[in-house]
Design an enzyme around this catalytic site. Structure first.
Site, PDB file in Angstrom:
ATOM      1  N   ASP A  90       0.783  -1.235   0.000  1.00 17.62           N
ATOM      2  CA  ASP A  90       0.000   0.000   0.000  1.00 17.62           C
ATOM      3  C   ASP A  90       0.816   1.286   0.000  1.00 17.62           C
ATOM      4  O   ASP A  90       0.292   2.355   0.325  1.00 17.62           O
ATOM      5  CB  ASP A  90      -0.949   0.003   1.208  1.00 17.62           C
ATOM      6  CG  ASP A  90      -2.072  -1.006   1.043  1.00 17.62           C
ATOM      7  OD1 ASP A  90      -2.702  -0.992  -0.026  1.00 17.62           O
ATOM      8  OD2 ASP A  90      -2.295  -1.805   1.964  1.00 17.62           O
ATOM      9  N   ASP A 149      -7.085  -3.749  -5.819  1.00 19.01           N
ATOM     10  CA  ASP A 149      -6.681  -2.503  -5.171  1.00 19.01           C
ATOM     11  C   ASP A 149      -5.227  -2.123  -5.496  1.00 19.01           C
ATOM     12  O   ASP A 149      -4.846  -0.961  -5.473  1.00 19.01           O
ATOM     13  CB  ASP A 149      -6.794  -2.609  -3.639  1.00 19.01           C
ATOM     14  CG  ASP A 149      -7.973  -3.421  -3.138  1.00 19.01           C
ATOM     15  OD1 ASP A 149      -8.403  -4.336  -3.860  1.00 19.01           O
ATOM     16  OD2 ASP A 149      -8.422  -3.165  -2.021  1.00 19.01           O
TER      17      ASP A 149
HETATM   18  N1  GLY Z   1      -7.394  -1.504  -0.094  1.00 21.58           N
HETATM   19  C1  GLY Z   1      -8.290  -1.915   0.899  1.00 21.58           C
HETATM   20  C2  GLY Z   1      -9.676  -1.451   0.709  1.00 21.58           C
HETATM   21  O1  GLY Z   1     -10.041  -0.873  -0.278  1.00 21.58           O
HETATM   22  O2  GLY Z   1     -10.457  -1.694   1.609  1.00 21.58           O
END
Ligand code: GLY
Length: 370
Positions: A90, A149
């Site tokens: 992330d 994501d």
């Molecule tokens: N990347 C985690 C979410 O969108 O909850």
């Protein structure tokens, strides 16, 4: 729309001044518990830690409010050590959102160094046998999971590659994008949430969900992440395959019979209790911001449709149906997002990333369409 954009930017600044007062110096705001009237915070390792400083920098850029800038600088200092964090995929959210925005405004070379370091850190999760970045560490559920994501973290790599960083950052982002096109999309252009890979063979093992209603459902935020991710990849590479993919995702979303008339999605396009299912404001704000950029690369009726849908979302989010009451919700701008419904976590609450992409969409609207 001009009135709406200006009023919401002013509202956002007022709310974030409330949030500044509520947030202890060593943590970041994450959500708000209405029943306990209490701010929920996180440490900086949480994937959302960069959104608060990122939103502060966007608001400073828009208003030049010096109190907002001081808080934004304090928060960057707290966030900076995450440039070396290898525990998840992330770093785009955690580092590029705050430091990229801060660099854009200040051109401070120290911020650029932080971004370049974070790009190097993120590439440590690249797995050559699958030509993709591993999203989460292996667990009892997944061996080598790659989630949709993850497309959001490629902006960090592309920006770094184009701003003095190693060319391998670009290669990793392109390989990841191509692998995702190959394996993560269904024939109707919706995406699976999680693809679990076998690192030894490079093959797909399973196609699953983690935060969606079902393995075969279209989890709303995941669809928005995919849309935003391919628009961003097109911005950097000008590869028509990415624009094509973004348009296909947009067609899936905008043509879906379960997209409500205010265009703020239910948390999952296949939630069984639609029309009574929860909406996910975060999926709406991410989608609005992505559509506004996609419209920049589109023409005629298609362009108009993307801008119209984005402005419908912004008008809805700015209404009492979705916006926080002035001074309320701990200073969050928007209410009614869903973090992880199957995990019974963050259901119908404010979330820092819903705010971030709402402010980004307002600023994009102002820059390109007013
Ligand atoms: N990347 C985690 C979410 O969108 O909850």
């Amino acid at each position: 729309m001009k009135k709406l954009v200006d009023e919401n930017l002013r509202f956002a600044v007022d709310q974030y001044k409330v949030m500044m007062k509520n947030t202890p110096a060593d943590v970041m705001p994450r959500s708000f518990d209405k029943e306990k009237n209490q701010l929920i915070t996180s440490n900086t390792k949480w994937w959302c830690s960069g959104f608060y400083p990122g939103t502060l920098w966007m608001l400073y850029g828009a208003t030049k409010d010096t109190a907002i800038r001081s808080e934004a600088e304090r928060r960057l200092a707290l966030q900076e050590p995450m440039k070396l964090y290898t525990g998840n995929h992330d770093l785009g959210f955690m580092i590029y959102c705050p430091f990229g925005t801060a660099y854009d405004i200040t051109k401070n070379p120290a911020y650029k160094e932080v971004i370049l370091t974070a790009a190097e850190t993120l590439t440590k999760r690249y797995r050559p046998s699958i030509r993709a970045i591993q999203s989460w560490d292996s667990s009892k559920n997944f061996r080598c999971p790659v989630i949709i994501d993850n497309m959001m973290n490629l902006e960090l790599l592309e920006w770094a590659a184009q701003n003095g960083g190693d060319k391998k950052f670009h290669d990793v982002a392109v390989n990841h994008s191509n692998t995702t096109i190959k394996n993560q999309f269904r024939p109707d252009n919706s995406s699976w949430h999680v693809i679990d890979y076998d690192l030894a063979t490079g093959n797909v093992s399973r196609k699953k969900t983690h935060q969606g209603y079902a393995d075969e459902s279209a989890w709303a935020r995941g669809q928005s992440w995919g849309l935003y991710g391919y628009v961003t990849m097109y911005r950097f590479t000008k590869d028509p395959a990415y624009l094509w993919q973004a348009n296909k995702i947009a067609k899936f979303l905008l043509g879906h019979p379960n997209l409500p008339s205010d265009k703020v999605p239910y948390w999952d396009f296949n939630a069984p209790d639609i029309p009574n299912a929860r909406r996910d404001v975060s999926a709406g704000s991410i989608m609005a911001s992505a559509l506004l950029e996609l419209a920049q690369y589109s023409k005629g009726k298609e362009k108009q449709e993307y801008v119209n849908v984005a402005s419908t979302i912004l008008q809805a989010l700015a209404s009492d149906a979705y916006r926080s009451p002035a001074g309320g919700n701990g200073g969050f701008i928007l209410a009614h997002s869903v973090g992880h419904l199957p995990g019974n976590s963050e259901i119908d609450v404010p979330l820092s990333y819903a705010d971030y992409y709402f402010v980004e969409a307002l600023l994009r609207y102002k820059k390109w369409y007013l």
